[in-house]
Scaffold this motif. Structure first.
Motif, PDB file in Angstrom:
ATOM      1  N   PHE A  37       0.846  -1.201   0.000  1.00 53.40           N
ATOM      2  CA  PHE A  37       0.000   0.000   0.000  1.00 53.40           C
ATOM      3  C   PHE A  37       0.875   1.243   0.000  1.00 53.40           C
ATOM      4  O   PHE A  37       2.080   1.175   0.272  1.00 53.40           O
ATOM      5  CB  PHE A  37      -0.962   0.007   1.195  1.00 53.40           C
ATOM      6  N   PHE A  39       0.678   5.738   0.906  1.00 52.54           N
ATOM      7  CA  PHE A  39      -0.077   6.698   1.708  1.00 52.54           C
ATOM      8  C   PHE A  39       0.568   8.073   1.703  1.00 52.54           C
ATOM      9  O   PHE A  39       1.737   8.223   1.330  1.00 52.54           O
ATOM     10  CB  PHE A  39      -0.214   6.200   3.158  1.00 52.54           C
ATOM     11  N   PRO A  60      -3.905  -0.260  -2.677  1.00 53.99           N
ATOM     12  CA  PRO A  60      -4.544   0.582  -1.669  1.00 53.99           C
ATOM     13  C   PRO A  60      -3.756   1.865  -1.413  1.00 53.99           C
ATOM     14  O   PRO A  60      -2.532   1.844  -1.270  1.00 53.99           O
ATOM     15  CB  PRO A  60      -4.553  -0.292  -0.412  1.00 53.99           C
ATOM     16  N   TYR A  61      -4.483   2.972  -1.408  1.00 56.29           N
ATOM     17  CA  TYR A  61      -3.918   4.288  -1.100  1.00 56.29           C
ATOM     18  C   TYR A  61      -4.682   4.849   0.093  1.00 56.29           C
ATOM     19  O   TYR A  61      -5.909   4.847   0.106  1.00 56.29           O
ATOM     20  CB  TYR A  61      -4.045   5.240  -2.296  1.00 56.29           C
ATOM     21  N   PHE A  62      -3.935   5.306   1.095  1.00 55.18           N
ATOM     22  CA  PHE A  62      -4.527   5.891   2.293  1.00 55.18           C
ATOM     23  C   PHE A  62      -4.036   7.315   2.454  1.00 55.18           C
ATOM     24  O   PHE A  62      -2.885   7.619   2.131  1.00 55.18           O
ATOM     25  CB  PHE A  62      -4.133   5.085   3.542  1.00 55.18           C
ATOM     26  N   HIS A  63      -4.905   8.171   2.985  1.00 51.78           N
ATOM     27  CA  HIS A  63      -4.504   9.543   3.312  1.00 51.78           C
ATOM     28  C   HIS A  63      -4.839   9.813   4.769  1.00 51.78           C
ATOM     29  O   HIS A  63      -5.918   9.446   5.250  1.00 51.78           O
ATOM     30  CB  HIS A  63      -5.216  10.575   2.438  1.00 51.78           C
ATOM     31  N   TYR A  64      -3.912  10.453   5.451  1.00 49.53           N
ATOM     32  CA  TYR A  64      -4.098  10.840   6.851  1.00 49.53           C
ATOM     33  C   TYR A  64      -3.848  12.339   6.964  1.00 49.53           C
ATOM     34  O   TYR A  64      -2.862  12.843   6.418  1.00 49.53           O
ATOM     35  CB  TYR A  64      -3.119  10.076   7.755  1.00 49.53           C
ATOM     36  N   HIS A  73      -3.274   4.305  13.121  1.00 50.12           N
ATOM     37  CA  HIS A  73      -3.793   3.332  12.170  1.00 50.12           C
ATOM     38  C   HIS A  73      -2.718   2.477  11.503  1.00 50.12           C
ATOM     39  O   HIS A  73      -2.970   1.873  10.448  1.00 50.12           O
ATOM     40  CB  HIS A  73      -4.646   4.035  11.109  1.00 50.12           C
TER      41      HIS A  73
END
Length: 156
Positions: A37, A39, A60-64, A73
């Motif tokens: 992944f 991010f 999967p790409y996540f942004h925080y 997380h």
């Protein structure tokens, strides 16, 4: 029963990335080098011409919004590896990559935040006289991970 703590994986991302084009290059490298992944923390990803494989749609790409949200997380069992030139950072040449980890790079002009440095399970650096492009740094880290060398095994 399958013990998924035996499975290896890694994610890679940038805290407060400065240049959007660098994200596209890093994502393309991440997809080619086996990342699970990708991010961002702070600045968001926007479609980049440099991401010719459109990795952000393929993995999967996540942004925080904040480092605190990101750290809260982290995947279960994963260790945070900060990539930063500091006195405490281990040389990449002898670093044993954790089996399950998340690599965090900082913006080229500011590096990692103090909080990110303090919370990292490991800090790693490699030899270079000057700061280098964040996408290149991430690619070097992922390439080194792919070399057949011993892994750090966390005692659970």
């Amino acid at each position: 029963m399958i013990d998924n703590f035996e499975n290896e994986f890694f994610g890679i991302g940038i805290q407060n990335g400065k240049t959007p084009e660098n994200l596209g290059v890093l994502w393309r490298s991440a997809q080619n080098m086996g990342a699970s992944f990708i991010f961002t923390i702070g600045n968001r990803y926007a479609k980049q011409a440099s991401d010719t494989h459109n990795a952000v749609k393929a993995m999967p790409y996540f942004h925080y919004d904040t480092f605190e949200d990101f750290f809260k997380h982290l995947p279960k069992g994963a260790m945070l590896v900060g990539v930063e030139k500091t006195e405490d950072a281990e040389p990449l040449e002898t670093f044993k990559h954790p089996k399950r980890c998340v690599y965090l790079l900082g913006a080229e002009d500011h590096g990692l935040s103090k909080k990110a440095i303090d919370k990292s399970h490991f800090l790693v650096q490699f030899s270079s006289e000057l700061s280098i492009n964040v996408a290149v740094a991430g690619s070097i880290i992922m390439y080194d991970r792919g070399i057949d060398k011993p892994r750090f095994i966390r005692a659970e």
